[in-house]
Design a protein around this motif. Structure first.
Motif, PDB file in Angstrom:
ATOM      1  N   SER A  33       0.838  -1.188   0.000  1.00  0.00           N
ATOM      2  CA  SER A  33       0.000   0.000   0.000  1.00  0.00           C
ATOM      3  C   SER A  33       0.875   1.241   0.000  1.00  0.00           C
ATOM      4  CB  SER A  33      -0.908   0.004   1.238  1.00  0.00           C
ATOM      5  OG  SER A  33      -1.632   1.199   1.354  1.00  0.00           O
ATOM      6  N   PRO A  36      -0.364   3.103   4.161  1.00  0.00           N
ATOM      7  CA  PRO A  36      -1.056   2.276   5.157  1.00  0.00           C
ATOM      8  C   PRO A  36      -1.321   3.046   6.445  1.00  0.00           C
ATOM      9  CG  PRO A  36       1.263   1.697   5.068  1.00  0.00           C
ATOM     10  CD  PRO A  36       1.029   2.662   3.947  1.00  0.00           C
ATOM     11  N   SER A 204      -6.018  -6.647   0.365  1.00  0.00           N
ATOM     12  CA  SER A 204      -5.959  -5.185   0.391  1.00  0.00           C
ATOM     13  C   SER A 204      -6.108  -4.654   1.813  1.00  0.00           C
ATOM     14  CB  SER A 204      -7.056  -4.598  -0.500  1.00  0.00           C
ATOM     15  OG  SER A 204      -6.818  -4.906  -1.856  1.00  0.00           O
ATOM     16  N   ASP A 208      -3.390  -2.267   3.451  1.00  0.00           N
ATOM     17  CA  ASP A 208      -3.792  -0.885   3.716  1.00  0.00           C
ATOM     18  C   ASP A 208      -3.896  -0.579   5.202  1.00  0.00           C
ATOM     19  OD1 ASP A 208      -4.003  -0.461   0.987  1.00  0.00           O
ATOM     20  OD2 ASP A 208      -6.157  -0.833   0.923  1.00  0.00           O
TER      21      ASP A 208
END
Length: 382
Positions: A33, A36, A204, A208
């Protein structure tokens, strides 16, 4: 998401000559990411619920855990390294089940940042030594706890690695090699593997929310254009090398625990401990061998509640500069050497529960469809 590549002085990408023959194609998932919420530092512990704590403790000691704390309702297991316990088993009334993982925050302030971003609360957690936690749910509905603990457990005595003679290097002379037949002494929790029907969403979320990064992607033969179906994910410690994977996830018809892995000293510790487990009547699931992704030596066992646990040693360590590798998913690609992967390890036995999971997955709103299912079945036979 745009592609992230780190190049060396000769222009080659960082993953080349390190762990994979293949890197990402243009436009594929970068494996991290850009912004994050936090970056977790490691797994802290795993949480289980079992009706029989006495039986659980007998297996835990045979497998090589130490006991950090024990009450009528909780059993906290530990390794020899200093730090947090690595497993908590709580007494439950029903069948045995995996609750979820707890990850270790790098700093106490990370819990406040995570709570603000998710709307969760920071609360006390009843771990030996004390601590604070934020409780979340990932897209698979797994409870995920992020913790910052107080007083760490002190280190315990280690099983010492054996001195080995190699070629013309003679480190051991006038002394025989006699490793004792005893439990492999667990040093620490290494990783947990989860199955999910919403692989892309779950991946994801971990990137993230917890700032983890991908070491290796696996994809189904003929379906690479649909994206990966498995990821080996590590903690981002910057230039400090971290385990090749702290978390691994793969797409499947079920949602749940696959196995967890615990580091031991070396191959002799693993093999002698495995012989001890066999003598005690436990069932090996697969091993001994050396994995491909992660490179670790492995040996898999089933506990009395049918949970799979792994002894491992000599795993890969990557800094943040190493990019994800890409490889096709296949049974033959799981190991560099060792016995063939068993049906038990692969979860390939057509049990009634597995058949129900397949039916529910194909009927539900998730990432499983007939093409994905056929690809997964093909991978178990390739």
């Amino acid at each position: 998401m745009s592609e992230i590549r780190v190049h060396g002085p000769d222009g080659r990408t960082a993953h080349q000559d390190l762990h994979s023959e293949r890197g990402a194609l243009r436009g594929e998932h970068p494996g991290r990411s850009r912004n994050p919420v936090i970056k977790v530092a490691d797994l802290a512990w795993l949480e289980f619920e079992k009706p029989d704590l006495e039986r659980a403790e007998v297996f835990a000691r045979d497998f090589g855990f130490g006991v950090a704390a024990r009450t009528e309702s909780e059993l906290w297991l530990r390794g020899t390294f200093a730090g947090t316990p690595c497993v908590v088993i709580r007494r439950g009334r029903g069948s045995s089940r995996f609750i979820g993982p707890a990850f270790r925050a790098a700093e106490r302030a990370d819990l406040d940042r995570l709570a603000r971003a998710t709307g969760a609360d920071v609360r006390d957690v009843g771990v030996p030594g004390g601590g604070k936690a934020v409780d979340l749910l990932d897209p698979s509905a797994f409870p995920v706890r992020v913790v910052h603990c107080g007083e760490p457990l002190a280190a315990l005595p280690e099983q010492q690695p054996l001195l080995l003679n190699s070629g013309t290097e003679h480190r051991r002379t006038n002394a025989a090699q006699r490793p004792p037949r005893e439990p492999s002494r667990i040093q620490r929790l290494g990783h947990v593997v989860l199955e999910t029907r919403v692989f892309a969403q779950a991946l994801s979320w971990y990137l993230d929310t917890l700032g983890m990064i991908v070491s290796d992607f696996l994809f189904l033969d003929g379906q690479r254009d649909r994206g990966p179906t498995m990821a080996f994910v590590r903690c981002d410690l910057g230039s400090v090398p971290a385990d090749h994977h702290t978390l691994a996830m793969h797409l499947g018809p079920g949602t749940g625990y696959v196995h967890s892995a615990y580091q031991v000293t070396d191959l002799d510790s693993m093999a002698a401990g495995g012989a001890y487990l066999k003598e005690r009547g436990y069932r090996r699931s697969w091993g001994i061998g050396r994995h491909t992704q992660g490179s670790q030596l492995f040996d898999y066992w089933r506990d009395p509640d049918h949970f799979m646990l792994e002894h491992f040693a000599d795993g890969d360590l990557f800094s943040c500069h190493v990019e994800p590798g890409w490889a096709p998913m296949s049974t033959s690609g799981l190991a560099q050497w060792g016995p063939p992967a068993t049906r038990d390890f692969l979860g390939a036995s057509p049990s009634p529960q597995r058949i129900r999971e397949v039916i529910q997955a194909l009927r539900g709103d998730n990432e499983m469809d007939p093409a994905r299912l056929l690809g997964l079945l093909k991978a178990t036979k390739s």
